[in-house]
Design an enzyme around this catalytic site. Sequence first.
Site, mmCIF file in Angstrom:
data_model
loop_
_atom_site.group_PDB
_atom_site.id
_atom_site.type_symbol
_atom_site.label_atom_id
_atom_site.label_comp_id
_atom_site.label_asym_id
_atom_site.label_seq_id
_atom_site.Cartn_x
_atom_site.Cartn_y
_atom_site.Cartn_z
ATOM 1 N N TYR A 150 16.154 -61.553 -55.176
ATOM 2 C CA TYR A 150 15.043 -62.498 -55.357
ATOM 3 C C TYR A 150 14.312 -62.655 -54.025
ATOM 4 O O TYR A 150 14.896 -63.081 -53.034
ATOM 5 C CB TYR A 150 15.604 -63.835 -55.826
ATOM 6 C CG TYR A 150 14.606 -64.828 -56.396
ATOM 7 C CD1 TYR A 150 13.265 -64.842 -56.021
ATOM 8 C CD2 TYR A 150 15.019 -65.786 -57.318
ATOM 9 C CE1 TYR A 150 12.377 -65.759 -56.547
ATOM 10 C CE2 TYR A 150 14.130 -66.721 -57.847
ATOM 11 C CZ TYR A 150 12.810 -66.695 -57.448
ATOM 12 O OH TYR A 150 11.923 -67.612 -57.966
ATOM 13 N N CYS A 151 13.018 -62.312 -53.991
ATOM 14 C CA CYS A 151 12.154 -62.503 -52.818
ATOM 15 C C CYS A 151 12.766 -61.810 -51.595
ATOM 16 O O CYS A 151 12.972 -60.602 -51.613
ATOM 17 C CB CYS A 151 11.923 -63.991 -52.581
ATOM 18 S SG CYS A 151 10.671 -64.361 -51.318
ATOM 19 N N LEU A 152 13.078 -62.547 -50.532
ATOM 20 C CA LEU A 152 13.689 -61.948 -49.353
ATOM 21 C C LEU A 152 15.017 -61.278 -49.703
ATOM 22 O O LEU A 152 15.373 -60.242 -49.137
ATOM 23 C CB LEU A 152 13.896 -63.025 -48.284
ATOM 24 C CG LEU A 152 14.649 -62.643 -47.016
ATOM 25 C CD1 LEU A 152 14.042 -61.418 -46.347
ATOM 26 C CD2 LEU A 152 14.678 -63.824 -46.052
ATOM 27 N N GLY B 59 15.509 -59.691 -52.404
ATOM 28 C CA GLY B 59 15.111 -58.398 -52.951
ATOM 29 C C GLY B 59 14.752 -57.409 -51.865
ATOM 30 O O GLY B 59 15.054 -56.208 -51.962
ATOM 31 N N PHE C 49 13.041 -59.517 -58.123
ATOM 32 C CA PHE C 49 12.211 -60.669 -58.464
ATOM 33 C C PHE C 49 11.236 -60.928 -57.312
ATOM 34 O O PHE C 49 11.663 -61.153 -56.174
ATOM 35 C CB PHE C 49 13.062 -61.928 -58.666
ATOM 36 C CG PHE C 49 13.971 -61.922 -59.854
ATOM 37 C CD1 PHE C 49 13.868 -60.960 -60.853
ATOM 38 C CD2 PHE C 49 14.952 -62.899 -59.996
ATOM 39 C CE1 PHE C 49 14.717 -60.972 -61.955
ATOM 40 C CE2 PHE C 49 15.799 -62.932 -61.089
ATOM 41 C CZ PHE C 49 15.683 -61.958 -62.066
#
Length: 605
Positions: free
Chosen positions: A339-341, A343, A367
């Site tokens: 998720y975000c960082l 990811g 994500f």
Amino acid sequence: MADEKKPTQGNEEAGTFKLPDPAELGRSMADIAERSQRIVGEWLKRQAEEGLASPDPLNISRAFMEMTARLMANPAKLVQAQIGFWQDYMSLWQNTARRMMGMDTAPVISADPKDRRFKDDAWKDNEVFDFIKQSYLLSARFVQDVVTQVDGLDAPTAQKVDFYARQFIDAMSPSNFLLTNPEVLRKTAETGGENLIKGLNNLLADLERGRGNLRIKMTDMEAFRLGENIAVTPGKVVYQNDLMQLIQYTPTTEKVLKRPLLIVPPWINKYYILDLRPRNSFVRWAVSQGHTVFIVSWVNPDANLAEKGFDDYMREGVLDALSAIEAATGETAVNAIGYCLGGTLLGSTLAWMAADGDDRIRSATFFVTLMDFRESGELNVFIDEEQLKMLEEKMSKRGYLEGSDMATTFNMLRANDLIWSFVVNNYLMGNDPFPFDLLYWNSDSTRMPARMHSFYLRNMYQENRLAQPGGISLAGTPIDLRRVKAPAYFLSTREDHIAPWKSTYRGTHLLGGPCRFVLAASGHIAGVVNPPDGGKYSHWINTDLPEEPEDWFHGATEIAGSWWPDWQRWITGLDKRQVKARAPGDGKLQPVEDAPGSYVKVLLS
């Protein structure tokens, strides 16, 4: 007497004005004065200890000086914009005069129907407030037009000028001031000014929490308890090291998919964004779909972890989690979500594993994840060389970046929603913030280790080295995203102000394996945390992956509701094999403590 009332001249909306109790008012003001003096003293002392701050920490002046020079070099556009502005202003004066004489007139400029600042009927029905509103909207449009039409500015300078011009415009909204906000005036009349006293106390409380810096209270922080009414999906911490705890969740189905699911959240915030309440918990839903779910809960680092780098988060985060999952389940092949960082870390780790011949991650889901940072949105405003040097100097003194500093940056990206709406509600209206699980999570920020954060900002945001083959080395190994062959699912959101979807889309052309891209409605959080039962936000799908994101969208089909079922069909399509459900403690790892664990409960100082 506190209950005495008298008519208020010329105040038809308020009707009556409640007189304050002089004794109570005196006590309140004395307390406010004492607290104010203490806050200022503590703030000045801390500033002296830390050294004087730069008079321009955000490096704004240079950008606006350059814009001014460009404007003066070609004054014709400015004069033309001023003429248009004054023509509109004269039309507004004439229309307002007609309205005062009882004539119907069309507005010169209208507010966006979604703009909640002007939702009160008085902004439309009362001639004075309508005039104030339209004056502001005309001025805002004039400033925005001027700064966005300056020729010759380089892209970073133009972006900075535009961003801070909008910050100024948002700050000057008449809704943010007592005498020009009809709701606040009405509340002041009804309460005899008690709302302003309560609001001033709220302001002082926020300054006390921030030790002299304003830390706006966005929700009732006492309304939520981790493990009691948020982050309540049953599970156990089955492994921990200096950087993370690994949580394994208790199964709710007799059979589960053979491949366990590892979730790697960002460490800018805490993991429970994916496990807020039972009704919107992605973790709980994934467990109910037959996944053996493991999630990383990152530590809230202090100065002792100042030298932890991005490659440490790879080794002690993703790689240690994979080894722990094998010990817990006996499985070496896993599905992974970042998720975000988290990811970005997952993609980097996959490239490192590809160089090492390690294929334990058989599918990857990203994500709202940036891999190509060349157009990474308005966060770039904060990452020029001058600001990075100042940030690194600040981090070197503490060993970390304060979570409140990161929170302020993100809040500025949506200033009307995440700053000014609370200024009005908490300080002018004197209301207590409403209990809201998402805003509780948003306020529960984490620190960033100095070495890791500097590496991330410079190599990813500033130099875009992750998108370059061999541009980054982790643990001494150059990495190349093109060597990642595992199937990948990209989930992005259309209104994302942190990871713009057109930039996250470019990740599908960096990886070497088959990719699926899905675009959800709404933003960075709400578009992701969108359960099927919620009946909200749609999503777009397109199995083709043309080079340009606009071409992808033009060929996409909008589907009503959550994207979660689409992801479940994709993940089970890769491997449908099932085994008997695995509970925490069944394998070689013994539970350390109950979920949500202790790392997530470490608060900011």
